[in-house]
Write a protein that holds these residues in place. Sequence first.
Motif, mmCIF file in Angstrom:
data_model
loop_
_atom_site.group_PDB
_atom_site.id
_atom_site.type_symbol
_atom_site.label_atom_id
_atom_site.label_comp_id
_atom_site.label_asym_id
_atom_site.label_seq_id
_atom_site.Cartn_x
_atom_site.Cartn_y
_atom_site.Cartn_z
ATOM 1 N N GLU A 50 11.812 -3.261 -6.825
ATOM 2 C CA GLU A 50 13.029 -3.831 -6.222
ATOM 3 C C GLU A 50 13.115 -3.504 -4.748
ATOM 4 O O GLU A 50 13.476 -4.356 -3.933
ATOM 5 C CB GLU A 50 14.261 -3.305 -6.943
ATOM 6 C CG GLU A 50 14.461 -3.897 -8.320
ATOM 7 C CD GLU A 50 15.716 -3.374 -8.985
ATOM 8 O OE1 GLU A 50 16.702 -3.081 -8.265
ATOM 9 O OE2 GLU A 50 15.715 -3.262 -10.214
ATOM 10 N N ALA A 51 12.798 -2.257 -4.399
ATOM 11 C CA ALA A 51 12.866 -1.851 -2.995
ATOM 12 C C ALA A 51 11.848 -2.613 -2.155
ATOM 13 O O ALA A 51 12.147 -3.027 -1.028
ATOM 14 C CB ALA A 51 12.644 -0.354 -2.876
ATOM 15 N N ALA A 52 10.654 -2.811 -2.682
ATOM 16 C CA ALA A 52 9.628 -3.561 -1.953
ATOM 17 C C ALA A 52 10.073 -5.009 -1.767
ATOM 18 O O ALA A 52 9.880 -5.594 -0.697
ATOM 19 C CB ALA A 52 8.295 -3.504 -2.688
ATOM 20 N N ALA A 53 10.693 -5.582 -2.799
ATOM 21 C CA ALA A 53 11.170 -6.958 -2.708
ATOM 22 C C ALA A 53 12.295 -7.084 -1.686
ATOM 23 O O ALA A 53 12.424 -8.117 -1.018
ATOM 24 C CB ALA A 53 11.637 -7.448 -4.071
ATOM 25 N N ASP A 54 13.101 -6.030 -1.550
ATOM 26 C CA ASP A 54 14.209 -6.037 -0.582
ATOM 27 C C ASP A 54 13.754 -5.688 0.824
ATOM 28 O O ASP A 54 14.548 -5.735 1.762
ATOM 29 C CB ASP A 54 15.301 -5.051 -1.010
ATOM 30 C CG ASP A 54 16.047 -5.519 -2.241
ATOM 31 O OD1 ASP A 54 15.950 -6.715 -2.587
ATOM 32 O OD2 ASP A 54 16.725 -4.683 -2.870
ATOM 33 N N ASP B 178 0.800 -1.228 0.000
ATOM 34 C CA ASP B 178 0.000 0.000 0.000
ATOM 35 C C ASP B 178 0.830 1.275 0.000
ATOM 36 O O ASP B 178 0.531 2.212 -0.744
ATOM 37 C CB ASP B 178 -0.951 0.019 1.202
ATOM 38 C CG ASP B 178 -2.051 -1.019 1.080
ATOM 39 O OD1 ASP B 178 -2.329 -1.447 -0.063
ATOM 40 O OD2 ASP B 178 -2.628 -1.391 2.116
ATOM 41 N N ASP B 179 1.854 1.349 0.832
ATOM 42 C CA ASP B 179 2.645 2.581 0.892
ATOM 43 C C ASP B 179 3.394 2.830 -0.416
ATOM 44 O O ASP B 179 3.563 3.967 -0.846
ATOM 45 C CB ASP B 179 3.601 2.576 2.084
ATOM 46 C CG ASP B 179 4.497 1.358 2.145
ATOM 47 O OD1 ASP B 179 4.181 0.333 1.499
ATOM 48 O OD2 ASP B 179 5.525 1.402 2.856
ATOM 49 N N TYR B 180 3.798 1.771 -1.079
ATOM 50 C CA TYR B 180 4.461 1.910 -2.381
ATOM 51 C C TYR B 180 3.466 2.334 -3.458
ATOM 52 O O TYR B 180 3.802 3.120 -4.339
ATOM 53 C CB TYR B 180 5.142 0.604 -2.791
ATOM 54 C CG TYR B 180 6.467 0.400 -2.117
ATOM 55 C CD1 TYR B 180 7.635 0.856 -2.709
ATOM 56 C CD2 TYR B 180 6.559 -0.246 -0.892
ATOM 57 C CE1 TYR B 180 8.854 0.677 -2.101
ATOM 58 C CE2 TYR B 180 7.768 -0.431 -0.272
ATOM 59 C CZ TYR B 180 8.922 0.032 -0.875
ATOM 60 O OH TYR B 180 10.132 -0.135 -0.264
ATOM 61 N N ALA C 50 11.141 4.190 -12.568
ATOM 62 C CA ALA C 50 10.680 4.505 -11.211
ATOM 63 C C ALA C 50 9.893 3.341 -10.623
ATOM 64 O O ALA C 50 10.082 2.975 -9.453
ATOM 65 C CB ALA C 50 9.834 5.771 -11.218
ATOM 66 N N LEU C 51 9.034 2.735 -11.432
ATOM 67 C CA LEU C 51 8.255 1.592 -10.959
ATOM 68 C C LEU C 51 9.170 0.404 -10.679
ATOM 69 O O LEU C 51 8.989 -0.306 -9.685
ATOM 70 C CB LEU C 51 7.177 1.225 -11.980
ATOM 71 C CG LEU C 51 6.188 0.149 -11.568
ATOM 72 C CD1 LEU C 51 5.493 0.495 -10.260
ATOM 73 C CD2 LEU C 51 5.158 -0.055 -12.671
ATOM 74 N N GLY C 52 10.168 0.201 -11.516
ATOM 75 C CA GLY C 52 11.144 -0.861 -11.274
ATOM 76 C C GLY C 52 11.882 -0.659 -9.961
ATOM 77 O O GLY C 52 12.129 -1.611 -9.215
ATOM 78 N N LEU C 53 12.244 0.602 -9.679
ATOM 79 C CA LEU C 53 12.900 0.921 -8.420
ATOM 80 C C LEU C 53 12.000 0.584 -7.240
ATOM 81 O O LEU C 53 12.450 -0.015 -6.251
ATOM 82 C CB LEU C 53 13.291 2.400 -8.393
ATOM 83 C CG LEU C 53 13.894 2.916 -7.091
ATOM 84 C CD1 LEU C 53 15.262 2.292 -6.852
ATOM 85 C CD2 LEU C 53 13.997 4.429 -7.111
ATOM 86 N N GLN D 293 10.429 5.620 2.371
ATOM 87 C CA GLN D 293 11.267 6.753 2.752
ATOM 88 C C GLN D 293 12.752 6.464 2.530
ATOM 89 O O GLN D 293 13.503 7.360 2.170
ATOM 90 C CB GLN D 293 11.032 7.139 4.219
ATOM 91 C CG GLN D 293 9.701 7.818 4.461
ATOM 92 C CD GLN D 293 8.538 6.841 4.413
ATOM 93 O OE1 GLN D 293 8.694 5.646 4.676
ATOM 94 N NE2 GLN D 293 7.359 7.329 4.058
ATOM 95 N N GLU D 294 13.167 5.214 2.733
ATOM 96 C CA GLU D 294 14.565 4.853 2.478
ATOM 97 C C GLU D 294 14.906 4.990 1.001
ATOM 98 O O GLU D 294 16.015 5.371 0.651
ATOM 99 C CB GLU D 294 14.838 3.410 2.910
ATOM 100 C CG GLU D 294 14.890 3.190 4.390
ATOM 101 C CD GLU D 294 15.097 1.722 4.718
ATOM 102 O OE1 GLU D 294 16.082 1.428 5.420
ATOM 103 O OE2 GLU D 294 14.283 0.889 4.255
#
Length: 118
Positions: A65-69, A28-30, A59-62, A74-75
């Motif tokens: 990847e961040a959600a998967a990690d 949700d936050d993403y 941007a969506l790819g970023l 905010q990070e």
Amino acid sequence: MKFWETITGSDLTREWQAFEARAEALPDDYRAAWEQIKGHLFPHADFTGRNLTPILDAALGLLEEAAADGQSVQEVLGDDIRAFCTALVGGEGARTCRDRWREQLNRNVARKLGRLGG
């Protein structure tokens, strides 16, 4: 890309649907960040929005990847999503389509006035 798809924009429709399907899989936050990113980038789009497609894809790819990690939004994006988007499109003072249209209109008016005055 086929000529007819380019003319009708069906290729863009397909890409936007793919973006939205990818975004639906995000937490949700993403997804909220994705909506803000789109809102901040749209003023920089050309008439069709084709110029934003690679930027939005990255941007969506970023975000994916961040959600998967397991990173927080905010990070990844910082506290100012507007500043993140400004950096994506070329930094502060990046020209929007409105700026380009205004410049074109001013050139056309100046040219017409030059013809009338000369």
